[in-house]
Design an enzyme around this catalytic site. Structure first.
Site, PDB file in Angstrom:
ATOM      1  N   TRP A 320       1.853  59.284  49.173  1.00 24.42           N
ATOM      2  CA  TRP A 320       0.863  58.742  48.071  1.00 24.42           C
ATOM      3  C   TRP A 320      -0.527  59.607  48.310  1.00 24.42           C
ATOM      4  O   TRP A 320      -1.272  59.867  47.422  1.00 24.42           O
ATOM      5  CB  TRP A 320       0.622  57.540  48.553  1.00 24.42           C
ATOM      6  CG  TRP A 320      -0.268  56.594  47.410  1.00 24.42           C
ATOM      7  CD1 TRP A 320      -0.242  56.045  46.104  1.00 24.42           C
ATOM      8  CD2 TRP A 320      -1.728  56.580  47.481  1.00 24.42           C
ATOM      9  NE1 TRP A 320      -1.033  55.616  45.581  1.00 24.42           N
ATOM     10  CE2 TRP A 320      -2.178  56.072  46.504  1.00 24.42           C
ATOM     11  CE3 TRP A 320      -2.660  56.962  48.542  1.00 24.42           C
ATOM     12  CZ2 TRP A 320      -3.600  55.865  46.256  1.00 24.42           C
ATOM     13  CZ3 TRP A 320      -4.142  56.646  48.546  1.00 24.42           C
ATOM     14  CH2 TRP A 320      -4.449  55.924  47.311  1.00 24.42           C
ATOM     15  N   HIS A 321      -0.852  59.638  49.530  1.00 20.58           N
ATOM     16  CA  HIS A 321      -2.180  60.463  49.823  1.00 20.58           C
ATOM     17  C   HIS A 321      -2.262  61.882  49.344  1.00 20.58           C
ATOM     18  O   HIS A 321      -3.398  62.026  48.909  1.00 20.58           O
ATOM     19  CB  HIS A 321      -2.556  60.424  51.236  1.00 20.58           C
ATOM     20  CG  HIS A 321      -3.219  59.166  52.021  1.00 20.58           C
ATOM     21  ND1 HIS A 321      -2.146  58.190  52.500  1.00 20.58           N
ATOM     22  CD2 HIS A 321      -4.207  58.499  51.953  1.00 20.58           C
ATOM     23  CE1 HIS A 321      -3.151  56.991  52.657  1.00 20.58           C
ATOM     24  NE2 HIS A 321      -4.232  57.115  52.506  1.00 20.58           N
ATOM     25  N   GLY A 322      -1.358  62.518  49.379  1.00 14.75           N
ATOM     26  CA  GLY A 322      -1.390  63.858  48.557  1.00 14.75           C
ATOM     27  C   GLY A 322      -0.035  64.478  48.308  1.00 14.75           C
ATOM     28  O   GLY A 322       0.913  64.058  49.245  1.00 14.75           O
TER      29      GLY A 322
END
Length: 347
Positions: A320-322
């Site tokens: 989700w972060h990247g």
């Protein structure tokens, strides 16, 4: 439109002036909805279709679940397909296509890389999760369905938290949208302080540390003391960047009579890996806990299955972060770290 720009400052002054002249939610909420759509569309009008698609889908799903509870799961699955599908296409398409062509190259199959590059819409990771979380809560019966389309669309698009969170819950933000709001002296003082604090973190600290850290990371020798210094600098950079934006969002919301959820609570003071995730990006951690970890069985299963659930949750959190393999590995690392801590704690 970024918080740390004069354009946003002028936008906010206009919105605040009109907002408090109108005085009651019946008129304030449509104004905030228009302002929020303008705020989002300022970065690219074409992306308004995405946020409206997620809003319409989740709003309709809530109404259908309320009317046809026997088909509740079907409507939830459809909403997840639309919201997560939108997130996947725009955030992960490039990553997975590049990975796919690279893996085929390892097998001796040469394909031209896909030349279509999708632009990542701002805030898509946040408003898709917020919209989906609402439908899950309605499906579970933990929140009532919202029938007012203006109030619901404002819940999804509320501009202070649209770009970088916090990820709000329906049972926290929707009641505030429905009720009449007042600007107290405490709101004015606290909101102004939070905005100034966030700007200092973002502009004075994070933005000035970043170029120094970038130069340090370019050093070829990984054993160099400069790399260690860069890691320490990067630690402060990302905290001041993320928490600074969160502070500004909370401050702007206080000036509008809203109170957003706390997102950072001195995370570097954490006493354990699990304590860290109770302090860092709190609303995201809680979202993954409630909608992924618990859905997988949480800690109500065997120890081995519990560890798998924990690992999968953190790996997905990393993704989700990247959209890169580094973020996946980062999430997996934190999953192993949490598992190791639980094993150590049990002895």
């Amino acid at each position: 439109m970024l918080f740390n720009t004069w354009i946003f400052g002028g936008f906010l002054l206009v919105v605040l002036g009109l907002y408090w002249i109108l005085r009651i939610p019946k008129f304030q909420n449509p104004l905030l909805l228009v302002a929020s759509l303008f705020f989002y569309g300022f970065g690219g009008v074409k992306f308004l279709a995405l946020i409206l698609l997620c809003s319409v889908t989740s709003y309709s799903a809530g109404l259908l679940i309320n009317k046809y509870p026997v088909h509740s799961r079907k409507f939830l699955v459809l909403t997840a397909a639309v919201t997560l599908g939108t997130l996947f296409v725009f955030k992960y398409f490039n990553f997975f296509m590049d990975t796919f062509t690279t893996r085929l190259g390892w097998l001796g199959i040469e394909l031209d890389s896909v030349t279509v590059r999708l632009v990542l819409p701002i805030g898509i990771s946040f408003f898709t999760f917020q919209a989906l979380g609402y439908v899950v809560d309605v499906h579970r019966g933990s929140v009532p369905v919202e029938k007012n389309p203006i109030d619901f669309f404002l819940f999804v698009t509320f501009f202070p938290q649209l770009v970088a969170g916090p990820i709000e819950r329906a049972n926290h933000l929707l009641p505030q949208i429905r009720k009449r709001r007042y600007l107290t002296g405490d709101d004015l003082l606290s909101g102004t302080f939070l905005i100034l604090q966030g700007l200092v973190k973002k502009i004075v600290i994070a933005d000035n540390i970043k170029p120094i850290v970038d130069v340090m990371f370019e050093q070829g020798d990984l054993s160099s003391p400069l790399v260690a210094a860069a890691l320490i600098g990067f630690t402060f950079q990302i905290y001041c960047d993320f928490s600074g934006y969160s502070d500004i969002a909370r401050g702007v919301s206080r000036l509008l009579g809203f109170r957003l959820l706390l997102n950072f609570q001195r995370p570097y003071w954490a006493s354990s890996p699990s304590d860290f995730w109770n302090r860092w990006h709190i609303t995201l951690s809680n979202w993954f806990r409630d909608y992924v970890y618990i859905a997988l069985g949480g800690n109500r299963v065997s120890i081995g299955r519990n560890f798998v659930n924990l690992f999968l949750t953190m790996t997905l959190s990393g993704l989700w972060h990247g959209a890169s393999a580094n973020f996946v590995l980062w999430g997996a690392y934190h999953g192993f770290l949490l598992i190791a801590y639980r094993i150590w704690k049990s002895y």
